[in-house]
Design an enzyme around this catalytic site. Structure first.
Site, short mmCIF file in Angstrom:
data_model
loop_
_atom_site.label_atom_id
_atom_site.label_comp_id
_atom_site.label_asym_id
_atom_site.label_seq_id
_atom_site.Cartn_x
_atom_site.Cartn_y
_atom_site.Cartn_z
N GLU A 94 0.62 -0.59 0.13
CA GLU A 94 -0.32 0.30 0.09
C GLU A 94 0.40 1.57 -0.30
OE1 GLU A 94 -3.55 1.63 3.20
OE2 GLU A 94 -3.97 0.06 2.32
N ASP A 124 -2.86 -2.68 2.66
CA ASP A 124 -3.43 -3.35 4.56
C ASP A 124 -4.12 -4.20 4.35
OD1 ASP A 124 -0.56 -1.96 5.13
OD2 ASP A 124 -2.74 0.44 5.90
N TYR A 178 0.52 -2.57 14.26
CA TYR A 178 -0.74 -1.86 12.96
C TYR A 178 -1.78 -0.76 14.21
CZ TYR A 178 -3.26 -0.58 9.51
OH TYR A 178 -4.82 0.12 8.46
#
Length: 830
Positions: free
Chosen positions: A8, A105, A327
């Protein structure tokens, strides 16, 4: 043959190469070795086409063209990243690339980024899904070893595309329709409407309405000081048999009639002693749970004043740049059940001032897989809670260090035992009236130890012990007492921290149980988008920051009132998001088809657009007032946007210069043909200014800035004005006009006015000497009698001069809370 890996973001692509091993050669837009070609998007690089891409006539916003509903949605590269799209398309078309790995993601939005790219390139090469939950090399390698077939992600992609297209239909059509109805053809005015941003705005506006309409109620609290052999303590009167009801302001210690308070005071005056009884028990306090993004943003706003967007930026930097946390865009506060070993590794690798506290967790075997507050697969969806990684500490800037410290301490503390207290509840009985006192002593700090002594220094609130000399049963002397007269207060304005909580818990505002359940996991927006939503509302001039508070603007009121008037309130209620989330979740589960959901959205769009287009205000909607037209004496009626005659030949808008006009101001304008100076007008750029309003010979409302230039706030005419001082800050001349003090600086033939201070701010005149102090020192003396339009109360503040030449407030420290009541003293002979 090779696999093309599409991440991404560029930083993720670099990390993938490092984790995969093998020598990668760096090319212009990608990395390559014998097995992989690794490249990246830069977030979204493909978007849905705009209306004018389907039909050039739709470049112009016209009600007649609505609704705009494409028969099939088309995609196009985002203009500013089109070169990136072309580079990836070229790689996807390479003959030696036989498969593609989606490494965007893990989640709905990451799936959307890839699926739009894949569709626009028009390739049919097979896809595998890399689902990464950690950016450590080990976490990346594990994800590569467990890639999912692309077919498994079709339903998630369907849900993602459905959400995107539905937001397009509602956003494009409603924004264009409402803008045309509210602003006509006036350039620069846009009334943005969105499925998430409009209900969020409604939450803030509803709170503002509660504040404005709040009627304070008087109540009394009785506080008494009691004395024992070993010292004094304070007790607070408790109403007998109190039960919390529908009255949100009712409390066990509040008396609503003075006569009730007088009865308790009379009892205290009639005797010298109180009977004392107490109960002791142990109390345990568990550590707070691990952070999700919203909780992290909320606490960072409370502790450091960071905006939600700033906290997300810092967390993203800790994740991508420094690899020190997992994350961050997560809504989970739990870890997978197979994570205990990873936690031991993280704690064991930790260096620095917290290392001994971390190693104590491992050495004491406090990590237990059976602890469902920490390890719980049912509470882990796409991502798990934010925790540190096993990576070595990097050099962080101050802001990054603060956020990392929050995450690290929370992670260590979650494994520590609960804090333990001895709690004493003492009741002092005067006749039939009970006075309650609570004391708490920290016995074992447990997890509080991770936060240092300051965190539990206040955990010791001891009471003087009952001694044998106090009798059996024990009695205390009544030393002092007071009936404290207070008023209820309106709810506070939202801060970013409390608004994030409201967005996260928006399901509680939904009556339908099923929809509320659908929103339980998501709320309004997602952890990744809530900060952007708040910033967009500020950028579109719907909200303003006032210190840490968020306040709705007149533009917000205008929008929400119009939506209510045309019965389109569904756009302002969280239930719409709840309904969508429920349906999108069903698409992900394969319970409904994407087509049926989109048909519902199309029907809803047509319905709302029809209401926008066909709404006409009629006489039944008008509210009669006691105002009259200055031209012919006709009665004025309150309409949606103005006070006007029925014939509409005279009207004064409720909002002028992005400022809501009070009825008394409009009355003065009509009767005296002039009002002001008034504060808080706003330019299109959001700059605040002051001005007078007057009615011209045609009874049209005009601005007068007291500078001889009629209608301009930015270009004063100094021809007939004399400066009264030199500005110590800029060296320019300081002028006094009827509305403001203005600093003029000459640069050759060019004139600039970098500083403007209203002569009257919130109903308080600002004298010359304070203006000069402000220009010299950047701050006035403490000034009193400003009048808050929000709380309807006077307040004291310093005026400060901001870097942009505007003024702001700085408030003096709050006085310490009144601790004890000591107005009536008892003596042994009384």
């Amino acid at each position: 043959m090779k696999s093309l890996v599409i991440a991404e973001k560029p930083s993720v692509a670099r990390d993938l190469c490092k984790a995969l091993g093998g020598k990668f050669e760096k090319k212009d837009e990608y990395f390559e070795n014998d097995e992989y070609v690794v490249t990246s998007a830069v977030g979204h690089i493909v978007e849905l086409c705009m209306p004018e891409d389907y039909d050039k006539r739709d470049a112009y916003w016209r009600l007649a063209n609505l609704p705009i509903i494409p028969s099939a949605f088309k995609l196009k590269p985002i203009e500013k990243t089109e070169s990136k799209f072309k580079a990836i398309r070229k790689l996807m078309k390479r003959k030696d690339v036989d498969s593609i790995v989606n490494a965007c993601d893990a989640g709905r939005e990451g799936e959307l980024i890839f699926s739009y790219l894949y569709k626009l390139v028009k390739t049919d090469k097979p896809v595998k899904r890399l689902w990464m939950l950690s950016m450590t090399p080990a976490g990346i390698r594990e994800a590569f070893n467990n890639m999912r077939p692309g077919d498994e992600m079709v339903r998630l992609a369907d849900a993602a595309q459905s959400r995107s297209e539905a937001d397009w239909l509602i956003g494009i059509n409603c924004t264009r329709g409402v803008t045309k109805r509210l602003y006509g053809s006036r350039a620069g005015n846009v009334a943005g409407v969105g499925r998430v941003q409009t209900p969020t705005l409604a939450i803030v506006y509803e709170r503002e309405q509660q504040i404005e309409n709040f009627k304070p109620r008087e109540y009394w609290r009785i506080v008494a000081n009691f004395g024992l052999k070993n010292g004094e303590y304070e007790g607070i009167y408790q109403k007998p048999d109190f039960k919390k009801g529908e009255d949100e302001h009712d409390r066990v210690d509040r008396l609503w009639q003075k006569e009730q308070a007088d009865l308790v005071i009379a009892a205290l005056e009639s005797t010298n002693q109180a009977e004392v009884a107490e109960e002791k028990k142990k109390s345990r306090q568990s550590s707070p749970r691990l952070y999700d993004l919203t909780t992290l943003q909320r606490e960072a706003n409370n502790r450091f004043g960071y905006s939600a967007r700033r906290t997300l930026q810092l967390a993203q930097s800790l994740y991508e740049k420094h690899k020190m946390i997992t994350y961050p865009r997560t809504d989970s506060r739990a870890l997978p059940e197979d994570y205990p070993d990873t936690c031991r590794q993280v704690l064991g690798n930790l260096e620095g001032p917290l290392s001994e506290l971390a190693k104590a967790v491992v050495s004491n075997s406090w990590i237990s897989k059976s602890n469902k507050r920490i390890f719980n697969n049912s509470q882990v969806s796409d991502h798990f809670a934010i925790i540190p990684t096993p990576e070595k500490a990097k050099k962080l800037n101050d802001d990054e260090a603060k956020i990392f410290d929050m995450i690290l301490r929370r992670f260590i503390a979650i494994f520590y035992p609960s804090a333990e207290y001895d709690v004493t509840t003492r009741i002092s009985l005067v006749e039939s009236h009970s006075f309650k006192t609570e004391g708490r002593v920290l016995v074992s700090p447990g997890w509080l130890e991770v936060y240092g002594k300051d965190s539990y220094a206040s955990g010791k609130d001891t009471l003087p012990a009952i001694a044998a000399e106090d009798g059996d049963p024990p009695k205390a002397d009544i030393r002092e007492f007071e009936a404290i007269h207070e008023q209820t207060k309106p709810p506070p304005r939202y801060t970013e921290a409390t608004l994030l909580s409201a967005m996260e818990g928006a399901g509680k505002l939904v009556d339908d149980d099923e929809l509320a359940e659908a929103m339980k996991e998501k709320g309004l927006g997602t952890p990744a988008t809530r900060a952007t939503i708040i910033e967009r509302l500020i950028a579109e001039r719907y909200l303003e920051r006032e210190q840490r508070n968020l306040a709705p603007t007149p533009k917000a009121e205008n929008l929400l009132n119009f939506l209510a008037t045309i019965n389109a309130e569904a756009l302002t209620k969280p239930a719409l998001t709840g309904e969508w989330e429920s349906r999108l979740h069903q698409i992900e589960q394969g319970k409904i088809e994407r087509g049926s959901f989109m048909k519902e959205i199309v029907d809803m769009t047509k319905n709302i657009v029809e209401r926008i287009k066909t709404y006409e205000e009629n006489e039944d909607d008008l509210i009669e007032t006691d105002l009259v037209s200055p031209g012919n004496g006709e009665k004025l009626f309150e309409s949606l946007r103005a006070y006007r005659t029925k014939s509409n030949d005279f009207a004064i808008y409720k909002i002028i210069g992005n400022r809501k006009m009070a009825i008394d101001e409009i009355r003065e304008l009509i009767e005296k043909r002039r009002v002001g100076p008034l504060d808080d007008f706003r330019s299109k750029s959001g700059k605040h200014y002051s001005a007078n309003l007057y009615l011209d010979e045609d009874n049209k409302v005009k601005f007068d800035f007291g500078n001889g230039n009629g209608g301009s706030s930015d270009s004063p005419d100094f021809t007939n004005l004399e400066p009264f001082a030199k500005c110590p800050r800029t060296g320019g001349d300081v002028f006094e006009t009827p509305a403001a003090y203005i600093v003029r600086v000459k640069d050759g033939s060019e004139e600039k006015t970098p500083i403007r201070v209203s002569r009257k701010i919130l109903d308080r005149e600002i004298p010359r000497d304070q203006v000069m102090k402000l220009l010299k020192e950047g701050k006035t003396d403490l000034l009193n009698k400003f009048w808050s339009k929000r709380t309807k109360r006077p307040f004291d503040a310093y005026l400060i001069l901001k870097d942009n030449g505007q003024t702001g407030f700085e408030f003096p420290p709050r006085p310490p809370k009144k601790k004890a009541a000591k107005k009536v003293a008892k003596t042994a002979s009384s």
